[in-house]
Design a protein around this motif. Structure first.
Motif, short mmCIF file in Angstrom:
data_model
loop_
_atom_site.label_atom_id
_atom_site.label_comp_id
_atom_site.label_asym_id
_atom_site.label_seq_id
_atom_site.Cartn_x
_atom_site.Cartn_y
_atom_site.Cartn_z
N ALA A 56 0.83 -1.20 0.00
CA ALA A 56 0.00 0.00 0.00
C ALA A 56 0.87 1.26 0.00
CB ALA A 56 -0.93 -0.01 1.21
N LEU A 57 1.96 1.22 0.75
CA LEU A 57 2.89 2.36 0.73
C LEU A 57 3.56 2.50 -0.63
CD1 LEU A 57 4.61 1.97 4.22
CD2 LEU A 57 2.85 3.62 3.56
N ALA A 58 3.95 1.39 -1.23
CA ALA A 58 4.61 1.45 -2.54
C ALA A 58 3.68 2.02 -3.60
CB ALA A 58 5.10 0.07 -2.93
N ASP A 59 2.37 1.75 -3.50
CA ASP A 59 1.42 2.30 -4.46
C ASP A 59 1.37 3.82 -4.38
OD1 ASP A 59 0.87 -0.27 -5.22
OD2 ASP A 59 -0.94 -0.45 -3.98
N ASP A 60 1.69 4.38 -3.22
CA ASP A 60 1.73 5.84 -3.04
C ASP A 60 3.16 6.37 -3.14
OD1 ASP A 60 0.56 8.31 -2.67
OD2 ASP A 60 0.75 8.24 -0.49
N GLU A 61 4.08 5.54 -3.68
CA GLU A 61 5.49 5.91 -3.90
C GLU A 61 6.20 6.23 -2.59
OE1 GLU A 61 6.40 8.26 -7.52
OE2 GLU A 61 4.22 8.61 -7.59
N VAL A 62 5.85 5.50 -1.55
CA VAL A 62 6.52 5.61 -0.26
C VAL A 62 7.36 4.35 -0.07
CG1 VAL A 62 6.24 5.84 2.24
CG2 VAL A 62 4.68 7.04 0.67
N GLU A 63 8.64 4.54 0.27
CA GLU A 63 9.58 3.43 0.41
C GLU A 63 10.27 3.51 1.76
OE1 GLU A 63 13.61 1.63 -1.79
OE2 GLU A 63 12.69 3.52 -2.45
N VAL A 64 10.46 2.35 2.39
CA VAL A 64 11.15 2.25 3.68
C VAL A 64 12.47 1.53 3.44
CG1 VAL A 64 11.04 1.41 6.04
CG2 VAL A 64 8.95 2.18 4.90
N ARG A 65 13.58 2.11 3.94
CA ARG A 65 14.91 1.53 3.74
C ARG A 65 15.59 1.35 5.09
NH1 ARG A 65 17.52 5.06 -1.28
NH2 ARG A 65 15.71 4.91 -2.71
N ASP A 66 16.19 0.16 5.27
CA ASP A 66 16.95 -0.16 6.47
C ASP A 66 18.43 -0.20 6.09
OD1 ASP A 66 18.01 -1.00 8.83
OD2 ASP A 66 16.76 -2.79 9.03
N PRO A 67 19.27 0.70 6.59
CA PRO A 67 20.67 0.77 6.14
C PRO A 67 21.63 -0.13 6.91
CG PRO A 67 20.22 2.62 7.57
CD PRO A 67 18.94 1.83 7.49
N VAL A 68 21.16 -1.01 7.76
CA VAL A 68 22.06 -1.80 8.59
C VAL A 68 23.01 -2.62 7.72
CG1 VAL A 68 20.48 -3.77 8.78
CG2 VAL A 68 22.17 -3.35 10.57
N GLY A 69 24.29 -2.60 8.09
CA GLY A 69 25.31 -3.34 7.37
C GLY A 69 25.91 -2.63 6.19
N GLN A 70 25.38 -1.49 5.79
CA GLN A 70 25.90 -0.78 4.63
C GLN A 70 27.05 0.14 5.03
OE1 GLN A 70 23.09 0.98 1.93
NE2 GLN A 70 21.42 -0.37 2.58
N PRO A 71 27.99 0.41 4.09
CA PRO A 71 29.11 1.31 4.40
C PRO A 71 28.62 2.73 4.71
CG PRO A 71 29.55 0.04 2.42
CD PRO A 71 28.11 -0.19 2.75
N ALA A 72 29.42 3.42 5.50
CA ALA A 72 29.03 4.77 5.91
C ALA A 72 28.97 5.73 4.72
CB ALA A 72 30.01 5.30 6.95
N ASP A 73 29.87 5.58 3.76
CA ASP A 73 29.87 6.48 2.62
C ASP A 73 28.63 6.30 1.75
OD1 ASP A 73 32.30 7.39 3.48
OD2 ASP A 73 33.48 6.10 2.16
N ALA A 74 28.07 5.10 1.71
CA ALA A 74 26.92 4.84 0.84
C ALA A 74 25.62 5.40 1.41
CB ALA A 74 26.77 3.34 0.60
N VAL A 75 25.53 5.62 2.71
CA VAL A 75 24.29 6.07 3.34
C VAL A 75 24.45 7.40 4.06
CG1 VAL A 75 23.47 3.70 3.62
CG2 VAL A 75 24.81 4.76 5.44
N ALA A 76 25.54 8.09 3.78
CA ALA A 76 25.82 9.34 4.51
C ALA A 76 24.75 10.40 4.28
CB ALA A 76 27.19 9.87 4.14
N ASP A 77 24.05 10.35 3.13
CA ASP A 77 23.07 11.38 2.79
C ASP A 77 21.70 11.16 3.41
OD1 ASP A 77 25.01 12.60 1.26
OD2 ASP A 77 24.39 11.63 -0.61
N TRP A 78 21.44 9.99 3.98
CA TRP A 78 20.08 9.76 4.51
C TRP A 78 20.07 9.02 5.84
CZ3 TRP A 78 18.83 4.43 4.30
CH2 TRP A 78 19.60 3.65 3.42
N VAL A 79 21.17 9.10 6.60
CA VAL A 79 21.19 8.54 7.95
C VAL A 79 21.62 9.63 8.94
CG1 VAL A 79 21.69 6.22 7.13
CG2 VAL A 79 23.58 7.73 7.79
N ASP A 80 21.18 9.47 10.16
CA ASP A 80 21.53 10.38 11.25
C ASP A 80 22.18 9.56 12.36
OD1 ASP A 80 21.78 12.45 13.02
OD2 ASP A 80 19.65 12.51 13.58
N PRO A 81 23.52 9.50 12.43
CA PRO A 81 24.17 8.70 13.48
C PRO A 81 23.90 9.27 14.86
CG PRO A 81 25.70 9.22 11.68
CD PRO A 81 24.49 10.08 11.49
N VAL A 82 23.48 8.40 15.77
CA VAL A 82 23.22 8.81 17.16
C VAL A 82 24.24 8.21 18.12
CG1 VAL A 82 20.77 9.16 16.74
CG2 VAL A 82 21.58 6.91 17.46
#
Length: 297
Positions: free
Chosen positions: A128-154
């Motif tokens: 239902a979310l995809a039909d409205d062009e809404v996407e959920v992404r889980d960045p666990v395990g990905q390199p820091a450079d690849a997700v630097a634009d859409w993650v907020d390190p806490v």
């Protein structure tokens, strides 16, 4: 005069139109004069001539203002609804991780069918979310450079299990709408352990080693005496040359000391001569003062 003709006399009871009785004339008020009125300012807007076109333009303007206000309320409601939708999408991403972790325990406890139903319902919500062009992404395990634009390190973790900077844990997944990030992922990053600092060398150690001394200040040990050795002509010549150079240096030092002594003696004699001259001058001055004093007496 015929009886059919009406009588115009007073006894006929018919009065001419517009005539008043004496009582009516006495009760009628006096006509008002201009002095009975008080002048006052005309209110603003009255007395101005407004064309129908201007009236229609004002009506249309008020209508446009009402429509704009309604659109503003609608836009605000839409924005709140989208924010709620993005919040639910983030919660759905967290629910997906819970469903994944619960697969084993639920299968062991005999609730495998229930877990399958939850997974199917979760997939339907994602669709239902995809039909409205809404996407959920889980960045666990990905390199820091690849997700630097859409993650907020806490937070950060360091350990030997990390060979580079990666996403170690996801607290909240990221949400995208039409390819643009609308909610940043809150993550904990992992990094390798820092290298231990190198032990600092004691101060003066390189200089002491260059001078042939130990770091603790001890003098180097003399080589063992292995008995007489064959004579080396080059070594003997070098030794003789060194001795001759040392004698030259000693002679030069003695000559310099002698020159310094002579200079000091000359300076002392000059100082003594100057002192003697000063003493003679003082004696002459005293004699002159005494002679002048006696003459005055």
């Amino acid at each position: 005069m015929s009886s059919s003709e009406p009588s115009s006399g007073p006894s006929s009871g018919i009065r001419p139109t517009g005539t008043r009785t004496a009582d009516q004339a006495a009760a009628a008020p006096e006509p008002l004069d201009w002095d009975a009125f008080t002048e006052r300012a005309v209110p603003t807007g009255l007395g101005e001539t407004v064309s129908p076109e201007a009236e229609l333009a004002g009506l249309l303007q008020r209508r446009q203002d009402d429509i704009g206000a309604a659109r503003g309320v609608g836009a605000e409601s839409t924005a709140k609804a989208q924010e709620t939708l993005f919040e639910l999408a983030s919660l759905l991403g967290s629910l997906e991780r819970v469903v994944q972790r619960a697969e084993g325990p639920m299968a062991e406890s005999g609730h495998k069918r229930l877990h399958r139903q939850l997974r199917v319902l979760k997939d339907q919500m994602f669709q239902a979310l995809a039909d409205d062009e809404v996407e959920v992404r889980d960045p666990v395990g990905q390199p820091a450079d690849a997700v630097a634009d859409w993650v907020d390190p806490v937070g950060w973790r360091q350990g030997p299990q990390y060979t580079s900077e990666v996403v170690a844990q996801t607290d909240e997944p990221a949400v995208f709408h039409r390819g643009a990030v609308v909610r940043f992922a809150r993550v904990i990053m992992g990094a390798p352990e820092p290298e231990p600092p190198r032990a600092a060398e004691p101060p003066g150690a390189p200089e002491a080693e260059a001078a042939g001394e130990h770091a603790d200040g001890r003098a180097p040990e003399a080589p063992a005496d292995n008995g007489p050795q064959a004579a080396d002509p080059a070594a003997d010549q070098a030794t003789a040359g060194g001795a001759s150079g040392a004698d030259d240096v000693s002679d030069a030092a003695d000559a310099h000391e002698a020159d310094d002594a002579d200079d000091a003696a000359d300076a002392n004699e000059a100082n003594r001569a100057a002192d003697a001259v000063d003493a003679d001058n003082d004696a002459a001055d005293n004699a002159a003062d005494n002679a002048e004093t006696g003459g005055n007496a």
